[in-house]
Design a protein around this motif. Structure first.
Motif, short mmCIF file in Angstrom:
data_model
loop_
_atom_site.label_atom_id
_atom_site.label_comp_id
_atom_site.label_asym_id
_atom_site.label_seq_id
_atom_site.Cartn_x
_atom_site.Cartn_y
_atom_site.Cartn_z
N ASN A 125 0.82 -1.21 0.00
CA ASN A 125 0.00 0.00 0.00
C ASN A 125 0.86 1.26 0.00
OD1 ASN A 125 -2.95 -0.32 -0.06
ND2 ASN A 125 -2.65 -1.66 1.69
N VAL A 126 2.01 1.24 0.63
CA VAL A 126 2.92 2.39 0.58
C VAL A 126 3.33 2.64 -0.87
CG1 VAL A 126 5.20 3.24 1.23
CG2 VAL A 126 3.78 2.11 2.94
N GLY A 127 3.74 1.58 -1.57
CA GLY A 127 4.16 1.73 -2.96
C GLY A 127 3.06 2.22 -3.87
N ARG A 128 1.82 1.72 -3.65
CA ARG A 128 0.71 2.13 -4.51
C ARG A 128 0.36 3.61 -4.30
NH1 ARG A 128 -3.29 -3.22 -4.17
NH2 ARG A 128 -1.67 -4.73 -4.70
N ARG A 129 0.40 4.06 -3.04
CA ARG A 129 0.10 5.47 -2.80
C ARG A 129 1.19 6.37 -3.40
NH1 ARG A 129 -3.20 2.63 -0.69
NH2 ARG A 129 -3.55 2.36 -2.91
N LEU A 130 2.44 5.97 -3.27
CA LEU A 130 3.51 6.76 -3.87
C LEU A 130 3.33 6.82 -5.39
CD1 LEU A 130 6.56 5.47 -1.81
CD2 LEU A 130 5.82 7.84 -1.95
N MET A 131 2.89 5.72 -5.99
CA MET A 131 2.66 5.73 -7.43
C MET A 131 1.55 6.72 -7.80
SD MET A 131 1.29 2.79 -10.00
CE MET A 131 -0.36 3.40 -9.76
N SER A 132 0.47 6.75 -7.00
CA SER A 132 -0.61 7.71 -7.26
C SER A 132 -0.11 9.14 -7.14
CB SER A 132 -1.75 7.47 -6.25
OG SER A 132 -2.33 6.19 -6.43
N MET A 133 0.76 9.40 -6.16
CA MET A 133 1.33 10.74 -6.00
C MET A 133 2.20 11.10 -7.21
SD MET A 133 2.26 10.18 -1.99
CE MET A 133 3.40 11.56 -1.86
N GLY A 134 3.01 10.13 -7.67
CA GLY A 134 3.86 10.39 -8.83
C GLY A 134 3.05 10.67 -10.09
N LEU A 135 1.92 9.97 -10.26
CA LEU A 135 1.07 10.21 -11.43
C LEU A 135 0.47 11.61 -11.40
CD1 LEU A 135 -0.80 6.78 -11.73
CD2 LEU A 135 1.08 7.62 -13.13
N GLU A 140 5.12 -10.09 -7.22
CA GLU A 140 4.15 -11.10 -6.80
C GLU A 140 2.78 -10.48 -6.54
OE1 GLU A 140 8.16 -12.48 -6.27
OE2 GLU A 140 7.14 -10.72 -5.47
N LYS A 141 2.74 -9.31 -5.91
CA LYS A 141 1.47 -8.71 -5.51
C LYS A 141 1.10 -7.47 -6.32
CE LYS A 141 2.27 -8.05 -1.12
NZ LYS A 141 2.01 -7.72 0.30
N ASP A 142 2.07 -6.82 -6.93
CA ASP A 142 1.82 -5.49 -7.50
C ASP A 142 2.27 -5.36 -8.95
OD1 ASP A 142 1.14 -4.51 -4.76
OD2 ASP A 142 3.27 -4.77 -4.42
N ALA A 143 2.18 -6.43 -9.72
CA ALA A 143 2.70 -6.38 -11.10
C ALA A 143 2.05 -5.27 -11.91
CB ALA A 143 2.48 -7.74 -11.78
N LYS A 144 0.72 -5.12 -11.78
CA LYS A 144 0.00 -4.09 -12.54
C LYS A 144 0.50 -2.69 -12.17
CE LYS A 144 -4.21 -2.94 -11.34
NZ LYS A 144 -5.68 -2.92 -11.15
N TYR A 145 0.74 -2.47 -10.87
CA TYR A 145 1.17 -1.15 -10.41
C TYR A 145 2.62 -0.88 -10.80
CZ TYR A 145 -3.13 -1.45 -7.72
OH TYR A 145 -4.44 -1.58 -7.35
N ILE A 146 3.45 -1.92 -10.80
CA ILE A 146 4.84 -1.75 -11.19
C ILE A 146 4.93 -1.33 -12.66
CG2 ILE A 146 6.98 -3.02 -11.67
CD1 ILE A 146 6.53 -4.57 -9.11
#
Length: 608
Positions: free
Chosen positions: A113-123, A148-154
């Motif tokens: 969830n930390v990585g996904r939120r950072l991705m949203s901020m970067g977008l 394993e868990k975040d391929a789509k977000y990566i």
């Protein structure tokens, strides 16, 4: 609440159940169930398309989560509000909530969830033109996401990184990141979008042959044939690349994708089509070119995309070099976009800076408290040296005498031989621990005192002796199996992980009051031995302990991600042998799973 989650019911019935649960939960003492009800209520309102109610209960969830200091629901509420404001294009508020969500999940060590939120901020930073800031944030997000868990977000983050480089005219890096995103994309739809972006970058960098080859391959793709929006994008870019290469391209090659985009109401796509048609006619039919560029300007104002208007004005100024109003409008937009870019960069940087200062303040207070505890401990160091020496001598004598007594008893009491041998083995291990942990350190301290070593160095050695004696004292002390047992167990586990990540799952929900005292003591000691083994041998940075309570037994899984060990090494470790003896004493079992460089795992079953 359970009935409201039944997907076989229609949405209206589920809403009635969740409303009933919400009203009843308000009459009960506040707990996590109340938060769960609010959270599920927001989900159902969202499914029903009731946006106002969704946002209302998201804010209510945030208030309730803040009131109870529940980081998990704080993170969820901030995430939902971030999505809401991003949809409204209120990007500063969206960035703020995504950042707050990231901080909450960071506290929980929820890396996904930390990585996904950072991705949203970067977008958001990318959308707002802060390409350098976006690169930094997206790169940070990739440190937390896993395939394993975040391929789509990566893959999405890598595609956005590529776009940042493209906007900064760094085409080689843009091509690299688009290629990586294509390789990592888990779904064909996303892969097509990234391939089209790569082709557009080839066009920008004048690699028309590569762009044409890739776009022709995309044109044949069966999924593209079903998706007219994607097909229009591919065909428009293909015609544009072929025209730039000098091939004979008919106007219909541009006009057909424009018609599809109008049917699909793809207004951003229409901007691209109008721009390409304007360029196409610039040399041959300036009147048509001007009409298409005018369409870009009109549509960009409707969509509030000033960059598209600025680009169209640049082309029009080439067609009408003496048109002063065009030039003035272009300069005005350029200045406005520059100022907006500075404001956006400053605003986003301030959010991140303020959050960093807040976290540093928390860490500083924790450090000050730790320093105070250290100062108190150092005041007792001289006493501890004498006390430790006395304990070493007395315990050595006591354990030696105990050994001879036990040997005589074993000769007279054959029936109790095995049991007494286990006691003896445990005590010998404790004696060795005392010798290893104290004798060498005491000799070293005395040598430093004799050689007039600086006080700071001596105090550090003495502090280590005190810490060792305190930890050993805790290990051999009897264990409080009363209501405080769960806290005592959690504290013991954390004590062995001062600089490591520890994940404990399920210990708070265990009904410890139903477990016999001797079983609790055994579990405590076994886990303590495993943590000691980890600290000495495993070199692990991440440790996981999972508790599950079954009908007549406890199931505990210990796992560390360290160097592991061979089966031969496991068989010769006294601490691990002690754990087997302890578990057998309560008719339980323990299974070790390990191999060199593959971590260490212990499966424990304790019946009661």
């Amino acid at each position: 609440m359970k009935k409201s989650k039944n997907t076989k019911l229609n949405l209206q019935a589920r809403m009635q159940f969740v409303d009933s649960a919400f009203k009843r939960s308000k009459k009960l003492p506040f707990d996590s169930l109340h938060l769960a009800v609010i959270d599920h209520k927001t989900i159902l309102h969202h499914k029903a398309g009731q946006q106002d109610s969704t946002v209302f209960y998201d804010r209510h969830l945030l208030y309730a989560a803040n009131r109870s200091a529940n980081k998990s629901y704080q993170g969820k509420a901030h995430k939902n509000l971030g999505i809401y404001y991003k949809r409204l294009q209120v990007f500063d508020s969206a960035f703020y909530h995504f950042n707050a969500s990231k901080t909450a999940f960071l506290t929980l060590k929820d890396s996904s969830n930390v990585g996904r939120r950072l991705m949203s901020m970067g977008l958001i930073q990318k959308i707002q033109g802060d390409y350098f800031g976006s690169k930094e944030t997206l790169t940070e997000s990739l440190d937390y996401l896993t395939l394993e868990k975040d391929a789509k977000y990566i893959s999405s983050a890598q595609n956005a990184l590529a776009t940042d480089h493209r906007k900064l005219l760094n085409y080689p890096d843009a091509i690299t990141y688009y290629s990586i995103a294509i390789d990592n994309a888990p779904f064909e739809k996303e892969r097509q979008v990234y391939q089209n972006n790569l082709a557009a970058t080839y066009i920008d960098s004048k690699k028309y042959d590569l762009a044409i080859t890739l776009l022709k391959k995309l044109k044949k793709d069966t999924v593209s044939l079903k998706n007219k929006r994607a097909r229009a994008r591919v065909l428009d870019n293909l015609a544009y690349a072929q025209w730039h290469k000098g091939e004979d391209v008919a106007p219909t090659a541009f006009q057909k994708p424009l018609e599809w985009r109008k049917l699909q109401n793809d207004k951003r796509g229409q901007l691209a089509s109008y721009t390409h048609l304007g360029e196409f006619y610039s040399k041959t039919e300036p009147g048509k070119a001007k009409a298409y560029f005018d369409s870009v300007i009109t549509l960009s104002k409707t969509l509030t995309i000033p960059r598209a208007e600025k680009d169209a004005l640049r082309f029009l100024m080439e067609l009408q070099p003496k048109n002063v109003p065009l030039r003035d409008r272009y300069v005005f937009l350029q200045d406005s976009l520059y100022k907006q870019g500075l404001r956006v960069k400053t605003q986003f940087a301030k959010y991140k800076y303020d959050d960093q200062r807040k976290q540093e303040s928390i860490l500083r207070l924790e450090k000050e408290n730790a320093q105070k505890e250290l100062e108190v401990a150092q005041e007792r160091n001289q006493k501890i040296i004498s006390l430790a020496a006395g304990i070493l001598l007395l315990l050595s004598l006591g354990f030696t005498g105990y050994y001879f007594v036990q040997r005589a008893k074993r000769q007279r009491q054959v029936a109790e031989r095995e049991k007494q041998k286990e006691v003896y083995d445990t005590e010998v291990a404790m004696s060795q621990r005392i010798h290893d942990d104290f004798a060498g350190q005491l000799n070293h301290a005395m040598m430093l005192l004799d050689t007039n070593t600086p006080k700071a160095t001596v105090k550090k050695v003495i502090g280590n002796i005190y810490d060792s004696s305190r930890d050993f004292s805790r290990e051999i002390n009897d264990i409080d199996t009363g209501p405080n047992f769960q806290h005592l167990l959690a504290t013991m586990l954390k004590r062995y992980c001062p600089n490591k990540s520890l994940m404990t799952i399920g210990e708070k929900t265990m009904q410890w009051n139903t477990v016999p005292d001797f079983t609790k003591k055994t579990i405590f000691k076994v886990l303590q031995e495993l943590m000691i083994n980890m600290q000495k041998h495993s070199k692990a940075d991440l440790i996981e302990v999972r508790f599950e309570q079954q009908k007549n037994a406890l199931s505990i899984t210990y796992k560390d991600y360290g160097v592991g060990a061979s089966k031969e090494e496991v068989m010769h470790k006294n601490g691990l042998l002690n754990t087997e003896k302890r578990i057998r004493a309560i008719n339980g079992s323990i299974i070790f799973e390990t191999a060199k460089n593959k971590g260490f795992k212990a499966l424990i079953r304790a019946p009661y």
